[in-house]
Design a protein around this motif. Structure first.
Motif, PDB file in Angstrom:
ATOM      1  N   VAL A 291       0.832  -1.208   0.000  1.00  0.00           N
ATOM      2  CA  VAL A 291       0.000   0.000   0.000  1.00  0.00           C
ATOM      3  C   VAL A 291       0.866   1.258   0.000  1.00  0.00           C
ATOM      4  N   SER A 292       2.160   1.092  -0.263  1.00  0.00           N
ATOM      5  CA  SER A 292       3.073   2.232  -0.317  1.00  0.00           C
ATOM      6  C   SER A 292       3.080   2.847  -1.712  1.00  0.00           C
ATOM      7  N   ARG A 293       3.481   4.094  -1.773  1.00  0.00           N
ATOM      8  CA  ARG A 293       3.573   4.778  -3.060  1.00  0.00           C
ATOM      9  C   ARG A 293       5.023   5.131  -3.351  1.00  0.00           C
ATOM     10  N   PRO A 294       5.459   4.887  -4.586  1.00  0.00           N
ATOM     11  CA  PRO A 294       6.858   5.191  -4.921  1.00  0.00           C
ATOM     12  C   PRO A 294       7.093   6.696  -4.972  1.00  0.00           C
ATOM     13  N   VAL A 295       8.289   7.104  -4.568  1.00  0.00           N
ATOM     14  CA  VAL A 295       8.666   8.509  -4.576  1.00  0.00           C
ATOM     15  C   VAL A 295       9.686   8.791  -5.664  1.00  0.00           C
ATOM     16  N   ASP A 296      10.621   7.869  -5.825  1.00  0.00           N
ATOM     17  CA  ASP A 296      11.705   8.110  -6.764  1.00  0.00           C
ATOM     18  C   ASP A 296      12.134   6.778  -7.341  1.00  0.00           C
ATOM     19  N   ARG A 297      12.738   6.806  -8.506  1.00  0.00           N
ATOM     20  CA  ARG A 297      13.236   5.563  -9.087  1.00  0.00           C
ATOM     21  C   ARG A 297      14.629   5.788  -9.649  1.00  0.00           C
ATOM     22  N   THR A 298      15.572   5.112  -9.050  1.00  0.00           N
ATOM     23  CA  THR A 298      16.936   5.170  -9.562  1.00  0.00           C
ATOM     24  C   THR A 298      17.520   3.775  -9.626  1.00  0.00           C
ATOM     25  N   GLY A 299      16.625   2.772  -9.652  1.00  0.00           N
ATOM     26  CA  GLY A 299      17.051   1.372  -9.688  1.00  0.00           C
ATOM     27  C   GLY A 299      17.271   0.897 -11.104  1.00  0.00           C
ATOM     28  N   PRO A 300      16.990  -0.375 -11.415  1.00  0.00           N
ATOM     29  CA  PRO A 300      17.215  -0.912 -12.744  1.00  0.00           C
ATOM     30  C   PRO A 300      16.477  -0.100 -13.794  1.00  0.00           C
ATOM     31  N   ALA A 301      17.129   0.232 -14.864  1.00  0.00           N
ATOM     32  CA  ALA A 301      16.532   1.082 -15.886  1.00  0.00           C
ATOM     33  C   ALA A 301      15.368   0.379 -16.548  1.00  0.00           C
ATOM     34  N   ALA A 302      14.315   1.178 -16.870  1.00  0.00           N
ATOM     35  CA  ALA A 302      13.198   0.625 -17.597  1.00  0.00           C
ATOM     36  C   ALA A 302      13.705   0.073 -18.927  1.00  0.00           C
ATOM     37  N   GLY A 303      13.176  -1.094 -19.328  1.00  0.00           N
ATOM     38  CA  GLY A 303      13.625  -1.707 -20.556  1.00  0.00           C
ATOM     39  C   GLY A 303      14.824  -2.614 -20.366  1.00  0.00           C
ATOM     40  N   ALA A 304      15.253  -2.823 -19.133  1.00  0.00           N
ATOM     41  CA  ALA A 304      16.409  -3.679 -18.873  1.00  0.00           C
ATOM     42  C   ALA A 304      16.138  -5.095 -19.366  1.00  0.00           C
ATOM     43  N   ASP A 305      17.167  -5.764 -19.850  1.00  0.00           N
ATOM     44  CA  ASP A 305      17.035  -7.141 -20.286  1.00  0.00           C
ATOM     45  C   ASP A 305      16.705  -8.023 -19.079  1.00  0.00           C
ATOM     46  N   ALA A 306      15.653  -8.838 -19.247  1.00  0.00           N
ATOM     47  CA  ALA A 306      15.165  -9.631 -18.114  1.00  0.00           C
ATOM     48  C   ALA A 306      16.208 -10.608 -17.613  1.00  0.00           C
ATOM     49  N   PHE A 307      16.968 -11.223 -18.506  1.00  0.00           N
ATOM     50  CA  PHE A 307      17.933 -12.240 -18.085  1.00  0.00           C
ATOM     51  C   PHE A 307      19.177 -11.613 -17.450  1.00  0.00           C
ATOM     52  N   ARG A 312      21.930 -10.333 -12.301  1.00  0.00           N
ATOM     53  CA  ARG A 312      22.420  -9.303 -11.378  1.00  0.00           C
ATOM     54  C   ARG A 312      21.797  -9.457  -9.990  1.00  0.00           C
ATOM     55  N   VAL A 313      20.504  -9.754  -9.969  1.00  0.00           N
ATOM     56  CA  VAL A 313      19.824  -9.941  -8.682  1.00  0.00           C
ATOM     57  C   VAL A 313      20.432 -11.131  -7.935  1.00  0.00           C
ATOM     58  N   ARG A 314      20.703 -12.215  -8.640  1.00  0.00           N
ATOM     59  CA  ARG A 314      21.257 -13.401  -7.981  1.00  0.00           C
ATOM     60  C   ARG A 314      22.677 -13.166  -7.482  1.00  0.00           C
ATOM     61  N   ARG A 315      23.453 -12.406  -8.254  1.00  0.00           N
ATOM     62  CA  ARG A 315      24.828 -12.140  -7.821  1.00  0.00           C
ATOM     63  C   ARG A 315      24.868 -11.436  -6.478  1.00  0.00           C
ATOM     64  N   ARG A 316      23.898 -10.593  -6.221  1.00  0.00           N
ATOM     65  CA  ARG A 316      23.905  -9.856  -4.954  1.00  0.00           C
ATOM     66  C   ARG A 316      23.040 -10.523  -3.884  1.00  0.00           C
ATOM     67  N   GLY A 317      22.610 -11.768  -4.154  1.00  0.00           N
ATOM     68  CA  GLY A 317      21.849 -12.516  -3.157  1.00  0.00           C
ATOM     69  C   GLY A 317      20.418 -12.071  -3.020  1.00  0.00           C
ATOM     70  N   GLY A 318      19.874 -11.434  -4.055  1.00  0.00           N
ATOM     71  CA  GLY A 318      18.515 -10.927  -3.984  1.00  0.00           C
ATOM     72  C   GLY A 318      17.470 -11.959  -4.363  1.00  0.00           C
ATOM     73  N   ARG A 319      16.241 -11.514  -4.398  1.00  0.00           N
ATOM     74  CA  ARG A 319      15.086 -12.393  -4.641  1.00  0.00           C
ATOM     75  C   ARG A 319      14.371 -11.904  -5.899  1.00  0.00           C
ATOM     76  N   LEU A 320      14.278 -12.763  -6.905  1.00  0.00           N
ATOM     77  CA  LEU A 320      13.658 -12.404  -8.172  1.00  0.00           C
ATOM     78  C   LEU A 320      12.200 -12.847  -8.188  1.00  0.00           C
TER      79      LEU A 320
END
Length: 452
Positions: A291-307, A312-320
């Motif tokens: 229920v939160s609203r985004p304020v800013d976006r400086t993360g992965p660029a829109a249009g980024a290649d999905a693979f 990149r997410v896995r390299r940093r131990g993240g959750r896809l």
């Protein structure tokens, strides 16, 4: 009953700052968080009121806000969903900021120690508390519920009063219909550790009111004059054991759902059952982040290649997280699904049916919008990190390559309806079904246009 559901208590501004932590600071053994996104939502009684508005037809919030940026932001986040009746605040509107990396909180920063002034109550507040059909008190100890005149009116109320207590708040007023501490709060209030049923009985005797002690994934224990009852989470609402849920706001959802059920005339034990299921589904859908609203976006660029994003997410131990569909004529139901899906991990990939795939599923008249345009619109949304288009009628081959940690679909499906579920499970992923927004579907919109 014709009056509104009135929420009384201390509101604040909640901020989540999401990022990635891939290195330590050279000056000290602490993580360096590269900030990706910032999300804001009302907190405290503000969140309780926002969630109550999901279940009750009319909700009014009585709270205290400062004449500052945080206070204005809370008011703006509530606008259109909750009527605000603001009292004066002495000092700065409280603001809590969670810094998170890979879905885990790193630190929380608290600002603003403002407290409600105990000036004479406006006539509007007095009439609201006298005319309410149900009252929910979210007492965070910053003075609203402790206002002497408000406590007097609450004690005189002839309607259900649900009291959600917190360690810095006051004692519930006599005659409360339900008090809703969580297990750790119950232990603090009781001054002892023990089983939830014992804590619930002890607090019922101390406060002279029914008490529901919430116990997370185990549900809740309700203590009344008739004894104690354990109310478990329904199997259909359980979060998979391998998912790391964010439970922020679960207590507010429990209390607001119980109050809304009592507002509708439901008996107490049934209202607690409704609250248990509502809180579980709230957590499964991403909890307060949904229920939160985004304020800013400086993360992965829109249009980024999905693979590339997945690697990149896995390299940093993240959750896809991945979800999929036609997304033809994007509507509110789609946006809510995407926001909830994104809240379950560190990046969201949308698996988008191609034009030929949509025709095979929906008929020769679909899609209305070509895949290139549908992809462009999805990539422009704050919740979406990447879009991958597939030609098959099932996303299973694509998911075999992406291997997401979580596959999300709307609650109008069951896992048995998803042939791709086996592929997700084979790679160690989880299936999460999130609630749909009633009344929204592309087919229904198109039928309305053709029949109009």
């Amino acid at each position: 009953m014709t009056g509104p559901l009135v929420v009384v208590g201390d509101a604040l501004l909640d901020i989540d700052v999401d990022g990635a932590a891939e290195r330590l600071c050279p000056e000290a053994p602490v993580p360096v968080v590269d900030v990706g996104r910032e999300w804001q939502r009302p907190g405290g009684a503000g969140l309780a009121a926002l969630l109550a508005a999901r279940s009750a037809r009319e909700v009014v919030l009585v709270t205290a806000l400062g004449a500052d940026e945080s206070g204005e932001r809370v008011a703006g986040l509530l606008a259109g969903e909750v009527e605000l009746c603001a009292l004066p605040l002495e000092g700065e509107t409280p603001r809590k900021t969670r810094i998170r990396a890979a879905g885990q909180s790193v630190v929380r920063l608290d600002h603003g120690g403002g407290r409600a002034r105990h000036d004479p109550l406006p006539a509007r507040v007095i009439s609201l508390l006298r005319e309410a059909s149900t009252i929910l008190v979210a007492d965070y100890g910053r003075g609203v519920a402790g206002h002497p005149e408000i406590r007097r009116l609450l004690a005189q109320a002839r309607v259900p009063v649900v009291w959600d207590p917190h360690p810095h708040g006051g004692r519930p007023v006599p005659g409360a219909r339900l008090v809703t501490p969580n297990e750790s709060e119950a232990a603090k209030f009781a001054g002892e550790h023990g089983a939830p049923d014992g804590l619930a009985r002890a607090l019922r005797e101390r406060w002279g009111a029914p008490v529901a002690v919430t116990t997370g994934s185990r549900g809740a224990v309700l203590a009344t004059d008739a004894g104690t009852t354990t109310i478990p989470v329904p199997d259909a609402a359980r979060v998979p054991a391998s998912v790391r849920p964010d439970t922020c706001g679960a207590g507010d959802r429990f209390a607001s759902a119980a109050a809304a059920a009592l507002f509708d005339g439901v008996r107490l034990e049934e209202a607690v059952g409704v609250a248990v299921e509502s809180a579980a589904r709230f957590v499964a859908a991403g909890a307060a982040t949904a229920v939160s609203r985004p304020v800013d976006r400086t993360g992965p660029a829109a249009g980024a290649d999905a693979f590339e994003l997945a690697a990149r997410v896995r390299r940093r131990g993240g959750r896809l997280v991945a979800t999929g569909g036609c997304f033809d004529l994007l509507h509110t139901g789609h946006v809510k699904l995407l926001q909830q899906a994104r809240s379950l991990g560190d990046a969201l990939v949308v698996c988008l049916n191609s034009d030929s795939s949509v025709r095979a599923l929906k008929g020769p008249a679909r899609p209305v919008t070509p895949a290139a345009d549908r992809k462009r619109v999805l990539e422009a949304l704050e919740a979406v990190d990447a879009v991958a288009v597939f030609d098959e009628t099932s996303p299973a081959p694509l998911l075999g390559r992406l291997a997401p940690d979580v596959w999300v679909k709307g609650g109008d499906y069951t896992e048995a309806d998803l042939p791709e579920a086996a592929v997700v499970r084979r790679h160690g992923g989880d299936i999460v079904l999130v609630p749909t927004v009633e009344g929204y579907s592309t087919t229904r919109i198109l039928e309305g246009v053709h029949n109009g």
